[in-house]
Design an enzyme around this catalytic site. Structure first.
Site, PDB file in Angstrom:
ATOM      1  N   TRP A   1       0.691  -1.176   0.021  1.00 60.96           N
ATOM      2  CA  TRP A   1      -0.057  -0.098   0.051  1.00 60.96           C
ATOM      3  C   TRP A   1       0.969   1.249  -0.144  1.00 60.96           C
ATOM      4  CZ3 TRP A   1      -0.465   4.084   3.559  1.00 60.96           C
ATOM      5  CH2 TRP A   1      -1.436   4.721   3.453  1.00 60.96           C
ATOM      6  N   HIS A   2       2.030   1.168   0.505  1.00 61.57           N
ATOM      7  CA  HIS A   2       2.848   2.337   0.926  1.00 61.57           C
ATOM      8  C   HIS A   2       3.556   2.748  -0.468  1.00 61.57           C
ATOM      9  CE1 HIS A   2       2.134   1.696   5.025  1.00 61.57           C
ATOM     10  NE2 HIS A   2       2.853   3.242   5.234  1.00 61.57           N
ATOM     11  N   GLY A   3       3.702   1.581  -1.418  1.00 56.69           N
ATOM     12  CA  GLY A   3       4.507   1.934  -2.654  1.00 56.69           C
ATOM     13  C   GLY A   3       4.829   0.744  -3.483  1.00 56.69           C
TER      14      GLY A   3
END
Length: 467
Positions: A323-325
């Site tokens: 989700w963060h990257g």
């Protein structure tokens, strides 16, 4: 347009005056706030305002169909909504990463092809409003919240205080507030201003100074830094990301409160946690609770046996990393947290009172260093640079070529924040609300001038803008 800037201060003063001038008509007030939110988002890139509106419209229509259909139809519509929302997120966030990995795999197997490489501009905050939309559809299907009107849902997803970096405010928290006329009390104003000023100090002084003069130099070229520099650089980043992200959350909560709305707390002294499970109850609470309620528990949580519980923990944190990257660094960061959560679960099963023969403080120290290890992968631009950083940490060169007394003081201050009594800021706000308005105004003005004098030049974007 960033929070700690003059342009945003001017923007907010206009919005504040307009919102309370329209108090007599709640619908017009919400329309004004929606237009202001779209203006705020358009200041980053006007093209993506249409994406916000389209996302709200599609999710509004799906929710209306869900409440009109039977349970089976509702499940299909929720599944469709999740696919569409994740499709938007994947299209912007993961397409380029997937094509890069495909090209590398084809080259490895001698099947080189001209795979198109795309540079996709990531809309600010797309992860936040996508997760918000998914939770809204699920909650409507499970009858936790009623289906909202298009205006309320658009404002929920676009409301500028939380739009670009959270908290992930759920429909059940904010939609009921939109349906009633907000009130503003002296206590709410004092608490909001205290939070905003505290966030401004953490961002403009602690996070910005550490970023510019310790963290960036340490991570820029780790192969040419000493072990001491890299160790303090890692501690510095732990403080920087906490002060940066919690500052945004504090300011968002304070700004929303000045407009009459309440956001949930998003940080609770996470570095005093004695376990990684406790850390995630204190760090980015809106995301960790979202992952628990909409991913971990629906997968089965701890209800399907020990092995499945460990698997669910690992998958939840792995997806939390993604989700963060879209990078191997975030995959490894999420995997590290998932593995350690599994180890903690196994240890707790064997020794319910905690790690054997270790004092309580040892749990805090161990947990903090597991988190710091993860932050190295989180912060390093590439996997090779993260591994170079770890290699440099183990080189055993303890000369100081980078750390200054100021940076050391700020690292210590950032960690000391976690040792003060909980709810200390709220306690200050309670005392401040008794002050006469002129005295409060003078004190706030003086503190803003002090923060402005202490901060380095320029305003770096908040770290979580990229997510």
């Amino acid at each position: 347009m960033q929070f700690p800037t003059f342009s945003f201060a001017l923007f907010f003063l206009i919005v504040y005056a307009l919102a309370w001038a329209l108090k007599a008509s709640n619908e017009w007030r919400k329309i004004a706030l929606l237009m202001a939110s779209w203006f705020f988002y358009g200041s980053w890139d006007g093209r993506f305002v249409a994406l916000l509106f389209a996302s709200a419209t599609v999710n509004w229509a799906l929710a209306r169909l869900i409440v009109r259909g039977d349970a089976r139809t509702g499940r299909w519509l929720v599944t469709l909504g999740v696919i569409l929302n994740l499709g938007v997120l994947a299209g912007f966030k993961y397409t380029a990463f997937f094509l890069e990995q495909l090209a590398a795999a084809l080259g490895h197997w001698g099947l080189s092809r001209d795979v198109p490489l795309l540079e996709v501009f990531l809309p600010v905050g797309v992860s936040f409003f996508t997760f918000q939309a998914i939770s809204y559809l699920v909650d409507v299907h499970k009858r936790r919240v009623p289906a909202a009107g298009l205006l309320d849902l658009s404002l929920l997803m676009s409301f500028f205080p939380h739009l670009v970096a959270g908290p992930i405010v759920r429909a059940s928290d904010l939609l009921p507030q939109f349906r009633r006329v907000p009130q503003l009390t002296r206590g709410a104003v004092s608490a909001a201003l205290t939070l905003i000023l505290w966030g401004l100090f953490k961002k403009a002084v602690i996070a910005s100074e550490l970023a510019a003069n310790l963290v960036e130099p340490a991570f820029h070229d780790p192969a040419h830094r000493t072990s001491f520099d890299l160790l303090l650089g890692a501690y510095g980043y732990a403080v920087q990301i906490y002060c940066d992200f919690s500052a945004y959350s504090d300011m968002a909560i304070g700004l929303a409160a000045l407009l009459g709305y309440s956001f949930p707390r998003n940080f609770d002294q996470p570095y005093r946690a004695a376990s990684l499970q406790e850390f995630w109850r204190r760090w980015h609470i809106s995301l960790s609770s979202w992952l628990r309620d909409y991913l971990y528990i629906p997968m089965g949580g701890s209800r399907k046996g020990r092995a499945r519980t460990y698997l669910h923990l690992f998958v939840t944190m792995l997806l939390g990393g993604l989700w963060h990257g879209a990078s191997w660094n975030f995959i490894l960061w999420g995997s590290l947290h998932g593995l350690w959560l599994g180890i903690e679960r196994a240890v707790k099963r064997r020794w319910p009172t905690g790690w054997p023969a270790l004092p309580a403080l040892a749990g805090v120290v161990v947990t903090f260093h597991i988190v710091v290890l993860g932050w190295i992968f989180f912060r390093a631009p590439t996997l090779d640079e993260a591994l170079a950083y770890l290699h440099g940490l183990g080189a055993g060169d303890w000369r100081n070529t980078l750390v200054t007394p100021l940076s050391l003081l700020l690292v210590a201050l950032g960690l000391a924040i976690h040792a003060v009594p909980p709810r200390g800021v709220q306690g200050i706000a309670v005392r401040v609300r008794r002050w006469p308005a002129p005295a409060l105004g003078l004190a706030l003005g003086a503190l803003i001038l002090i923060v402005d004098a202490l901060r380095p030049a320029g305003v770096a974007p908040f770290i979580y803008y990229q997510f």
